[in-house]
Each structure stands twice: as structure tokens, then as C-alpha cells.
Design a protein around this motif. Structure first.
Motif, PDB file in Angstrom:
ATOM      1  N   TYR A  26      66.624  26.740  23.613  1.00 18.47           N
ATOM      2  CA  TYR A  26      65.532  26.308  24.486  1.00 18.47           C
ATOM      3  C   TYR A  26      64.688  27.500  24.913  1.00 18.47           C
ATOM      4  CZ  TYR A  26      62.979  23.841  28.098  1.00 18.47           C
ATOM      5  OH  TYR A  26      61.980  23.304  28.855  1.00 18.47           O
ATOM      6  N   TRP A  27      65.322  28.624  25.223  1.00 18.75           N
ATOM      7  CA  TRP A  27      64.577  29.821  25.613  1.00 18.75           C
ATOM      8  C   TRP A  27      63.699  30.305  24.456  1.00 18.75           C
ATOM      9  CZ3 TRP A  27      62.745  32.299  29.554  1.00 18.75           C
ATOM     10  CH2 TRP A  27      62.284  33.586  29.390  1.00 18.75           C
ATOM     11  N   TYR A  29      62.540  28.506  21.988  1.00 17.48           N
ATOM     12  CA  TYR A  29      61.468  27.518  21.828  1.00 17.48           C
ATOM     13  C   TYR A  29      60.339  27.770  22.829  1.00 17.48           C
ATOM     14  CZ  TYR A  29      58.955  23.138  22.412  1.00 17.48           C
ATOM     15  OH  TYR A  29      57.972  22.206  22.551  1.00 17.48           O
ATOM     16  N   LEU A  30      60.707  28.026  24.070  1.00 14.68           N
ATOM     17  CA  LEU A  30      59.673  28.289  25.083  1.00 14.68           C
ATOM     18  C   LEU A  30      58.936  29.594  24.810  1.00 14.68           C
ATOM     19  CD1 LEU A  30      61.373  27.117  28.388  1.00 14.68           C
ATOM     20  CD2 LEU A  30      59.517  26.016  27.133  1.00 14.68           C
ATOM     21  N   CYS A  31      59.608  30.577  24.248  1.00 14.09           N
ATOM     22  CA  CYS A  31      58.946  31.840  23.915  1.00 14.09           C
ATOM     23  C   CYS A  31      57.895  31.648  22.830  1.00 14.09           C
ATOM     24  CB  CYS A  31      59.975  32.879  23.460  1.00 14.09           C
ATOM     25  SG  CYS A  31      60.952  33.558  24.803  1.00 14.09           S
ATOM     26  N   LYS A  33      56.193  28.858  22.555  1.00 16.05           N
ATOM     27  CA  LYS A  33      55.180  27.977  23.129  1.00 16.05           C
ATOM     28  C   LYS A  33      54.242  28.720  24.083  1.00 16.05           C
ATOM     29  CE  LYS A  33      54.991  23.376  25.059  1.00 16.05           C
ATOM     30  NZ  LYS A  33      55.737  22.264  25.620  1.00 16.05           N
ATOM     31  N   TYR A  34      54.760  29.681  24.837  1.00 12.50           N
ATOM     32  CA  TYR A  34      53.978  30.419  25.824  1.00 12.50           C
ATOM     33  C   TYR A  34      53.842  31.873  25.401  1.00 12.50           C
ATOM     34  CZ  TYR A  34      54.955  26.368  28.758  1.00 12.50           C
ATOM     35  OH  TYR A  34      55.047  25.100  29.251  1.00 12.50           O
ATOM     36  N   GLU A  39      54.931  32.677  32.496  1.00 11.77           N
ATOM     37  CA  GLU A  39      54.779  31.263  32.132  1.00 11.77           C
ATOM     38  C   GLU A  39      56.056  30.740  31.466  1.00 11.77           C
ATOM     39  OE1 GLU A  39      51.483  31.300  29.470  1.00 11.77           O
ATOM     40  OE2 GLU A  39      50.018  30.924  31.047  1.00 11.77           O
ATOM     41  N   THR A  40      56.601  31.540  30.574  1.00 13.27           N
ATOM     42  CA  THR A  40      57.826  31.153  29.883  1.00 13.27           C
ATOM     43  C   THR A  40      58.975  30.997  30.866  1.00 13.27           C
ATOM     44  OG1 THR A  40      57.073  32.431  27.977  1.00 13.27           O
ATOM     45  CG2 THR A  40      59.363  31.763  27.983  1.00 13.27           C
ATOM     46  N   LYS A  41      59.106  31.956  31.763  1.00 16.47           N
ATOM     47  CA  LYS A  41      60.184  31.917  32.755  1.00 16.47           C
ATOM     48  C   LYS A  41      60.048  30.697  33.661  1.00 16.47           C
ATOM     49  CE  LYS A  41      62.093  34.682  36.502  1.00 16.47           C
ATOM     50  NZ  LYS A  41      61.956  35.907  37.279  1.00 16.47           N
ATOM     51  N   ALA A  43      58.494  27.847  32.999  1.00 16.47           N
ATOM     52  CA  ALA A  43      58.773  26.636  32.225  1.00 16.47           C
ATOM     53  C   ALA A  43      60.276  26.468  32.000  1.00 16.47           C
ATOM     54  CB  ALA A  43      58.049  26.693  30.883  1.00 16.47           C
ATOM     55  N   TYR A  44      60.970  27.577  31.791  1.00 20.63           N
ATOM     56  CA  TYR A  44      62.423  27.532  31.597  1.00 20.63           C
ATOM     57  C   TYR A  44      63.122  27.107  32.885  1.00 20.63           C
ATOM     58  CZ  TYR A  44      67.149  29.300  30.820  1.00 20.63           C
ATOM     59  OH  TYR A  44      68.506  29.416  30.719  1.00 20.63           O
TER      60      TYR A  44
END
Length: 105
Positions: A26-27, A29-31, A33-34, A39-41, A43-44
Motif C-alpha cells: 500500500y505504501w 502504491y501511494l508513492c 500515486k503522489y 501528500e503520500t504520508k 494519504a497513508y
């Protein structure tokens, strides 16, 4: 490890490893996306409840979960229960635990 509880404890180890793997996926994936770290932190952390939405706490929990999985798979390997599989799962759990420890630095 008693043979009576061996498979139950092994399943707990697999679930703990799964939690750690999904957390890392998941981390990552968010990296993708952002672009900004904040922003990533954010969203996580939005994935978790207010009680758990603390990056340090989540990292410590990931270290503990991975560490327990390492211990379970190491014990399974030494007793001969699914020896080859336990060895590889122990290695994977160790890598994830090290990754989490490194991320604290």
C-alpha cells in the motif's frame, strides 16, 4: 512448539507476514500515486483510525509484527515443520522487519 498448536501458530505467522506485506504494498502504491512526501504520508495515514494514525506508531507495529513472524518461522524451521517454506518466509519477514527499522532512521 507443540505439535497440537503448530499449524495454528504457523497460520498466525502467515497472517502477520501478510499484514506487513500489504502495508508495504500500500505504501509503494501511494508513492506512485503522489509526488510529494507529505501528500503520500497523509494519504497513508488516512487509511487508519485517528488512534492509530501516527507514522512512528505504525512503523513500530510493523517491526513488532514482522519480528514475531520471524520468530514463528524460525521456530518452525528448527522443529522441521515445513522447513523449506519456513526458511523462505523467515527470510522475507526478516527483510521486511529490516526495512521498517531502516525507515525509522
Amino acid at each position: 512448539m507443540k505439535s497440537k498448536y503448530r499449524s495454528f501458530i504457523y497460520i498466525i505467522g502467515i497472517m502477520m507476514l501478510t499484514v506487513s506485506v500489504l502495508n508495504k504494498i500500500y505504501w509503494i502504491y501511494l508513492c506512485t500515486k503522489y509526488t510529494e512526501f507529505e501528500e503520500t504520508k497523509n494519504a497513508y495515514l488516512d487509511l487508519f483510525s485517528k488512534f492509530m494514525a501516527n507514522a512512528f506508531f505504525l512503523t513500530i507495529m510493523d517491526i513488532v509484527v514482522s519480528g514475531i513472524a520471524v520468530i514463528i518461522f524460525l521456530e518452525s524451521k528448527t522443529t522441521g515443520y515445513l522447513k523449506n517454506v519456513s526458511k523462505w518466509l523467515m527470510i522475507l519477514s526478516s527483510i521486511l522487519c529490516g526495512w521498517s527499522i531502516f525507515s525509522l532512521m
